[in-house]
Design a protein around this motif. Structure first.
Motif, mmCIF file in Angstrom:
data_model
loop_
_atom_site.group_PDB
_atom_site.id
_atom_site.type_symbol
_atom_site.label_atom_id
_atom_site.label_comp_id
_atom_site.label_asym_id
_atom_site.label_seq_id
_atom_site.Cartn_x
_atom_site.Cartn_y
_atom_site.Cartn_z
ATOM 1 N N PHE A 1 -1.792 26.511 50.203
ATOM 2 C CA PHE A 1 -0.853 26.960 48.947
ATOM 3 C C PHE A 1 -0.992 28.268 48.832
ATOM 4 O O PHE A 1 -1.959 29.089 49.450
ATOM 5 N N ASP A 2 0.050 28.980 48.169
ATOM 6 C CA ASP A 2 -0.111 30.380 47.596
ATOM 7 C C ASP A 2 -0.910 30.523 46.479
ATOM 8 O O ASP A 2 -0.625 30.111 45.406
ATOM 9 N N LEU A 3 -1.726 31.366 46.610
ATOM 10 C CA LEU A 3 -2.783 31.792 45.159
ATOM 11 C C LEU A 3 -1.920 32.664 44.313
ATOM 12 O O LEU A 3 -0.759 33.244 44.626
ATOM 13 N N PRO A 4 -2.044 32.310 43.171
ATOM 14 C CA PRO A 4 -1.107 33.314 42.174
ATOM 15 C C PRO A 4 -1.313 34.964 42.082
ATOM 16 O O PRO A 4 -2.490 35.005 42.690
ATOM 17 N N PHE A 5 -0.809 35.552 41.456
ATOM 18 C CA PHE A 5 -0.854 37.169 41.432
ATOM 19 C C PHE A 5 -0.400 37.642 42.658
ATOM 20 O O PHE A 5 -1.031 38.845 43.001
ATOM 21 N N GLY A 6 0.167 36.792 43.767
ATOM 22 C CA GLY A 6 0.351 37.330 45.032
ATOM 23 C C GLY A 6 -0.797 37.602 45.878
ATOM 24 O O GLY A 6 -0.735 38.540 46.727
ATOM 25 N N ALA A 7 -1.849 36.501 45.525
ATOM 26 C CA ALA A 7 -3.063 36.946 46.399
ATOM 27 C C ALA A 7 -2.986 36.761 47.559
ATOM 28 O O ALA A 7 -3.829 37.069 48.617
ATOM 29 N N GLY A 8 -2.206 35.685 48.087
ATOM 30 C CA GLY A 8 -1.830 35.337 49.341
ATOM 31 C C GLY A 8 -2.128 34.045 49.574
ATOM 32 O O GLY A 8 -2.426 33.056 48.617
ATOM 33 N N ARG A 9 -1.944 33.505 50.795
ATOM 34 C CA ARG A 9 -2.054 32.036 51.151
ATOM 35 C C ARG A 9 -3.320 31.758 51.460
ATOM 36 O O ARG A 9 -4.341 32.440 51.943
ATOM 37 N N PHE A 10 -3.822 30.527 50.879
ATOM 38 C CA PHE A 10 -5.073 29.997 50.708
ATOM 39 C C PHE A 10 -5.165 28.930 51.339
ATOM 40 O O PHE A 10 -4.507 27.864 51.267
ATOM 41 N N ALA A 11 -6.449 28.419 51.858
ATOM 42 C CA ALA A 11 -6.808 26.925 52.530
ATOM 43 C C ALA A 11 -8.015 26.384 51.716
ATOM 44 O O ALA A 11 -8.863 27.063 51.361
ATOM 45 N N LEU A 12 -7.680 25.162 51.127
ATOM 46 C CA LEU A 12 -8.740 24.489 50.514
ATOM 47 C C LEU A 12 -9.425 22.933 51.135
ATOM 48 O O LEU A 12 -8.357 22.293 51.433
ATOM 49 N N ILE A 13 -10.441 23.061 51.388
ATOM 50 C CA ILE A 13 -10.961 21.995 52.131
ATOM 51 C C ILE A 13 -11.565 20.997 51.020
ATOM 52 O O ILE A 13 -12.479 21.414 50.290
ATOM 53 N N THR A 14 -11.105 19.862 51.180
ATOM 54 C CA THR A 14 -11.656 18.745 50.172
ATOM 55 C C THR A 14 -12.260 17.662 50.856
ATOM 56 O O THR A 14 -11.891 17.145 51.532
ATOM 57 N N LEU A 15 -13.630 17.557 50.206
ATOM 58 C CA LEU A 15 -14.458 16.338 50.872
ATOM 59 C C LEU A 15 -14.345 15.112 50.107
ATOM 60 O O LEU A 15 -14.120 14.960 48.827
ATOM 61 N N ASP A 16 -13.828 13.941 50.905
ATOM 62 C CA ASP A 16 -13.498 12.884 50.250
ATOM 63 C C ASP A 16 -14.092 11.626 50.979
ATOM 64 O O ASP A 16 -13.734 11.595 52.274
ATOM 65 N N ASN A 17 -14.578 10.674 50.239
ATOM 66 C CA ASN A 17 -15.062 9.513 51.242
ATOM 67 C C ASN A 17 -14.246 8.340 50.844
ATOM 68 O O ASN A 17 -14.873 7.178 51.031
ATOM 69 N N GLY A 18 -13.086 8.139 50.206
ATOM 70 C CA GLY A 18 -12.335 7.080 49.606
ATOM 71 C C GLY A 18 -11.901 7.178 48.010
ATOM 72 O O GLY A 18 -12.158 8.052 47.509
ATOM 73 N N PHE A 19 -11.267 6.073 47.851
ATOM 74 C CA PHE A 19 -10.568 6.134 46.367
ATOM 75 C C PHE A 19 -11.548 5.835 45.373
ATOM 76 O O PHE A 19 -11.289 6.185 44.181
ATOM 77 N N ASP A 20 -12.707 5.274 45.650
ATOM 78 C CA ASP A 20 -13.685 4.925 44.720
ATOM 79 C C ASP A 20 -14.524 6.115 44.064
ATOM 80 O O ASP A 20 -15.426 6.537 44.960
ATOM 81 N N HIS A 21 -14.122 6.603 43.114
ATOM 82 C CA HIS A 21 -14.626 8.017 42.494
ATOM 83 C C HIS A 21 -16.241 7.695 42.355
ATOM 84 O O HIS A 21 -16.668 8.784 41.812
ATOM 85 N N THR A 22 -16.726 6.372 41.976
ATOM 86 C CA THR A 22 -18.104 6.445 41.698
ATOM 87 C C THR A 22 -18.963 6.495 43.204
ATOM 88 O O THR A 22 -20.080 6.511 42.677
ATOM 89 N N LYS A 23 -18.437 6.279 44.246
ATOM 90 C CA LYS A 23 -19.105 6.355 45.494
ATOM 91 C C LYS A 23 -19.525 7.648 45.834
ATOM 92 O O LYS A 23 -18.538 8.506 46.189
ATOM 93 N N PRO A 24 -20.688 7.971 45.973
ATOM 94 C CA PRO A 24 -21.092 9.376 46.276
ATOM 95 C C PRO A 24 -20.714 9.717 47.740
ATOM 96 O O PRO A 24 -20.410 8.961 48.626
ATOM 97 N N THR A 25 -20.079 11.062 47.728
ATOM 98 C CA THR A 25 -19.922 11.738 49.176
ATOM 99 C C THR A 25 -21.033 12.231 49.874
ATOM 100 O O THR A 25 -21.865 13.180 49.018
ATOM 101 N N THR A 26 -21.414 11.579 51.107
ATOM 102 C CA THR A 26 -22.419 12.085 51.671
ATOM 103 C C THR A 26 -22.192 12.857 52.960
ATOM 104 O O THR A 26 -21.042 12.556 53.642
ATOM 105 N N PHE A 27 -23.037 13.264 53.733
ATOM 106 C CA PHE A 27 -23.106 13.980 54.983
ATOM 107 C C PHE A 27 -23.949 13.209 56.239
ATOM 108 O O PHE A 27 -25.027 13.432 56.223
ATOM 109 N N GLY A 28 -23.558 12.272 56.928
ATOM 110 C CA GLY A 28 -24.024 11.813 58.086
ATOM 111 C C GLY A 28 -23.314 12.932 59.206
ATOM 112 O O GLY A 28 -22.382 13.618 59.114
ATOM 113 N N PRO A 29 -23.645 12.413 60.342
ATOM 114 C CA PRO A 29 -23.170 13.124 61.681
ATOM 115 C C PRO A 29 -21.608 13.048 61.682
ATOM 116 O O PRO A 29 -20.814 14.057 61.945
#
Length: 709
Positions: A28-56
């Motif tokens: 998306f484009d950042l405000p104030f004309g700052a430019g195009r931005f990429a956002l990475i979102t970590l997510d392991n499902g719809f259950d927001h009580t389940k913690p997101t972990t890092f396996g291989p």
């Protein structure tokens, strides 16, 4: 395919049950004309009580997302990259379920290198990177953000930590190296060593910002939006992030020395993780990050293959999982509602119980005692504690007023208990006294009311034996201090029925206690093991071993305090009473120490005085001690104590005092504060060969709290 991808693909085969985290990229484009931005979102499902972990595989997914934004950054298509998590959770670190299955050092090394290789790419991108700690962040989750150029944190973050040392690891994906170079060695030691060894203390969002880990802090409701506005200002140059210069002189060395002092005080050299972490922090002084990452890889691999980490994970799982599903607990649908609580007694223990029931259940609580002065003192204690909570901002004035109105005191049990659903006694630890109290309570309490005893060692069945309805009597043994120690030993008497037991477990859950079902056996679990443990210490002292040798013999276990300091906390008179109770039940194993008896009769509160600021044997106690001439070495004392504990645990399991060895460990961790790196005690006894030496077999199967066969 990159080398990192190949590494992670191979490691993924070792984690068959990984809960895979996805890494979604959106633009998306950042405000104030700052430019195009990429956002990475970590997510392991719809259950927001389940913690997101890092396996291989999760790391591989993040690696793929970084492949995409790396190309976009190189091509000039984006001006920055952000990293955040799903609602309420950023990420809570490595997938420990897979780590405990690793059998080879090279596999463990691959996990460390894989995490480093992925996270380092965040700092190597051609554009600035931003971590947005929107929720709980622990371990590798924290470390992923540390590799970014900037960080923001939500005020609503409830838990933020590097807990690895607590579990027997080091922060091995950059924490030991990057954090001290970011906020200074002293603050890093507080987060990595001090907080971890202080029962895994968590930071709140405000503290994360104050420590300098995050560059900005925003309200939770619109955290991401505010973070992106802030990001736009940074990228446009309208806002400059300034950080204090890190002191790389004597302050760094002093911080490491402080960390070693803390580690010595907590684990006495018995667990290696804290010391390995401090070695890496010490070496990070020169700012050579890659050297630090290599050291983290090696430390991580060594510790993963060690017993302390396996014991730490085992202990963590006991507290987080087994504690929530108590073995042998009856069907919870049988539990009766509790709308009023009675407390027999108004002394310190009874008053603590009244406060706990009041705060957690928020129902009327009534105390009784033998005279008005005691009753008033008990109610006054509860009121004073509520005022303290109000003063600290833990509750508001309305709630303080409401809680105070709910607690009352009366002399007449009939007046106080006629409509109570749950009545607990906390009177003098004498069978005849408790039987008299229960007879009086049964005469006035409603037919459905549970009669609970906080006895620490007496028979619940015998206590109920003279009642018309013994089926509603249950043991409800708390540990002091009541507000801090989580354990609640729930004791089923010979005639306790399922409904009474289910009600007891239901109340325990509302009290937020770790409930363990225990057979009605002398001193139950914790007190029986601790009495055998401390009894052997007292025995060797009685026989002739110097007090300091006996005490120092068990330091390698890394217990929270030495046996005689623990005795002082419990109270010598109580310790003597429990040992006398167990002596009557098992005279061949539990002796009554004549020296302990002399200390109690002399009115001494313990073996030590603290005039110099540290414990030293009280000269008056030294004069009381009568010792033989059998002097043992520290190693001999330690072997004797551990053999005694292993024997007692084996007998308790044979007697069915608890369902499994896991319950013994859960009790020692939550009721006596025994460390995670021991796994309670049975993993340590297995690892040291004591279990087989004494009982001819391990307490736990190979692979449980140990490296798989």
């Amino acid at each position: 395919m990159s080398t990192t991808a190949e590494l992670l693909k191979g490691a993924a085969e070792l984690f068959p049950d990984e809960v895979v985290t996805q890494a979604h990229v959106r633009h998306f484009d950042l405000p104030f004309g700052a430019g195009r931005f990429a956002l990475i979102t970590l997510d392991n499902g719809f259950d927001h009580t389940k913690p997101t972990t890092f396996g291989p595989q999760s790391l591989a997914n993040l690696n793929t997302a970084i492949d995409q934004v790396e190309k976009e950054a190189a091509d000039g298509d984006i001006v920055g990259v952000g990293l955040t998590g799903k609602p309420f959770i950023f990420a809570v670190g490595a997938d420990l379920k897979g780590v405990e299955l690793l059998k080879k050092h090279e596999d463990a090394l691959a996990i460390g290198k894989g995490g480093h290789d992925v996270f380092k790419r965040l700092s190597a991108l051609a554009v600035p990177t931003f971590a947005y700690y929107n929720g709980a962040a622990m371990g590798g989750g924290v470390e992923a953000g540390l590799h970014c150029t900037y960080r923001t944190v939500s005020q609503a973050v409830p838990a933020f930590s590097l807990p690895e040392v607590f579990l027997g690891l080091v922060p091995g994906w950059g924490g030991c190296t990057v954090l001290p170079n970011l906020i200074g060695a002293d603050r890093a030691v507080s987060v990595i060593i001090e907080n971890s060894l202080n029962q895994n203390k968590q930071l709140k969002g405000e503290q994360v910002f104050e420590l300098g880990i995050a560059d900005a802090i925003f309200e939770g409701a619109d955290f991401l939006e505010q973070s992106l506005l802030w990001t736009a200002q940074v990228l446009k140059g309208d806002l400059t992030v300034e950080r204090p210069e890190v002191d790389r002189g004597e302050a760094w060395d002093a911080a490491v020395a402080r960390g070693r002092f803390i580690a010595d005080g907590k684990v006495h050299g018995a667990a290696p993780a804290a010391y390995r972490a401090l070695d890496i922090i010490e070496a990070a002084k020169d700012g050579d990050l890659q050297k630090g990452f290599d050291a983290e890889d090696n430390a991580l691999a060594d510790l993963i293959m060690g017993g302390e980490l396996r014991s730490g994970i085992y202990a963590f799982n006991l507290v987080q999982k087994r504690a929530k599903r108590p073995a042998g607990a009856p069907d919870k649908s049988l539990a009766r509602p509790v709308t009023k609580v009675g407390v027999v007694g108004a002394g310190l223990m009874a008053s603590q119980l009244a406060l706990l029931f009041l705060r957690r259940l928020e129902v009327p609580v009534v105390l009784t005692d033998i005279d008005q002065e005691r009753v008033d003192k008990g109610v006054g204690y509860v009121h004073a504690e509520i005022d303290k909570l109000l003063g600290k901002g833990r509750i508001n004035q309305d709630k303080a007023n409401r809680l105070k109105a709910l607690v009352t005191g009366v002399l007449d049990k009939a007046e106080g208990f006629a409509d109570a659903d749950f009545i607990i006694e906390a009177v003098f630890e004498e069978m005849s006294v408790k039987q008299k109290v229960f007879a009086e309570v049964e005469a006035v309490a409603p037919a459905h009311a549970i009669l609970a005893t906080n006895t620490s060692s007496l028979s619940v069945s015998e206590m109920a034996s003279k009642l018309q309805h013994p089926e509603r009597v249950v043991g409800f043994h708390f540990f002091n201090p009541v507000a801090i120690l989580p354990l609640l030993e729930i004791v089923r008497g010979e005639k306790t029925d399922d409904a009474s037991l289910a009600t007891a477990f239901g109340v325990a859950k509302k009290l937020k206690k770790t409930a363990v079902l225990v057979k009605d056996a002398p001193a139950f679990v914790v007190n029986r093991i601790l009495t055998r443990f401390m009894g052997e210490i007292q025995n060797v002292i009685d026989e002739g071993t110097p007090v300091d040798v006996a005490e120092e013999a068990v330091e390698p276990l890394g217990l929270p305090m030495s046996p005689l300091v623990l005795l002082e906390l419990v109270g010598p008179a109580i310790g003597l009473h429990v040992s006398e109770t167990l002596n009557r039940a098992f005279p061949e194993r539990f002796k009554v120490s004549p020296n302990l008896k002399a200390v109690v009769e002399a009115g001494k509160r313990g073996f030590y005085v603290y005039d110099s600021g540290k414990p030293e044997l009280d000269p008056e106690v030294a004069a009381l001690l009568k010792q033989g001439d059998a002097v043992l070495t520290e190693e001999q004392v330690r072997d004797r104590v551990l053999d005694a504990v292993a024997q007692e645990i084996g007998l308790m399991l044979d007697e069915g005092v608890v369902a499994e060895a896991q319950d013994i460990d859960l009790c020692l961790i939550t009721g006596a504060g025994w460390p995670f790196h021991l796994g309670g005690i049975t993993p340590y006894l297995d690892r040291e060969g004591v279990s087989e030496r004494v009982n001819g077999k391990r307490f736990l199967e190979q692979g449980v709290a140990s490296v798989p066969a």
